[in-house]
Scaffold this active site. Sequence first.
Site: not given
Ligand code: IPE
Ligand code: IPE
Ligand code: MG
Length: 227
Positions: A16, A33, A127
């Site tokens: 995240d 990303h 792995l």
């Molecule tokens: C969790 O991240 C899902 C992934 C890392 C794929 P999100 O950014 O979607 O989660 P929330 O919305 O903060 O809970």
């Molecule tokens: C995690 O990063 C990747 C996915 C959930 C696809 P985020 O896109 O959720 O990044 P934040 O949480 O908005 O910073």
């Molecule tokens: Mg996120």
Amino acid sequence: MNDLKKIPLHVAMIMDGNGRWAAAKGKDRVEGHIEGVRSIRVITEEAVKYGIRYVSFFAFSEENWARPEGEVSALMNLMLKSVQEEVETLVRNNVRFKAIGNRERLPLPLQTAIGDLEKMTEFNTALTMSVFLSYSGKWDISQAALKMAAAGDDDLEKYLSTRGMPDPDLIIRTSGEQRISNFLLWQAAYSEFVFTDTLWPDFREDGFRAALEEYAGRDRRYGKVNY
Ligand code: IPE
Ligand code: IPE
Ligand code: MG
């Protein structure tokens, strides 16, 4: 590398913070990303060095489909490109690739590419790297329950999308959030959690080592008394 008291067999990661990483640099979320994919590569290679046998990456949740269309399609394209480009690294490191989730929702070219990569790496043994795409822990449990009922069976684990894989010993979540966000709900029953403020694109060798050190100091009791 191997000076740690214990090494988890299976480490799962909720990756995240890509968007916040990009925003802090005045960049587009997609740039976050892209940098996040580099972290996946680094952590996978580190995991091989530590002798970890399973790494799981939560890359896209069922709920993430509700993001703006532009971000969703950029993510799908990025995943397609990464899957196509990673073959060499995975083969060199003897890594088996698996994609787990509601795969039918993914664009067809991505479905084909992940199927191909799974086939090309199926006999690799160092792995197992699982990438969770269009995954939801609740979806996993309900699809397993349906299959189990249809088979007249009572062993739910056999029907989970993670069958054959040990439950995660350690679940790491980056970016300071402390929640599971519908990841491995059943499989996390006795997982240890490490939360770090580091954003996923910045999560590299040092952050991974710190999480492994924290894990090595944990006392797992599984409901029992250890002394
Ligand atoms: C969790 O991240 C899902 C992934 C890392 C794929 P999100 O950014 O979607 O989660 P929330 O919305 O903060 O809970
Ligand atoms: C995690 O990063 C990747 C996915 C959930 C696809 P985020 O896109 O959720 O990044 P934040 O949480 O908005 O910073
Ligand atoms: Mg996120």
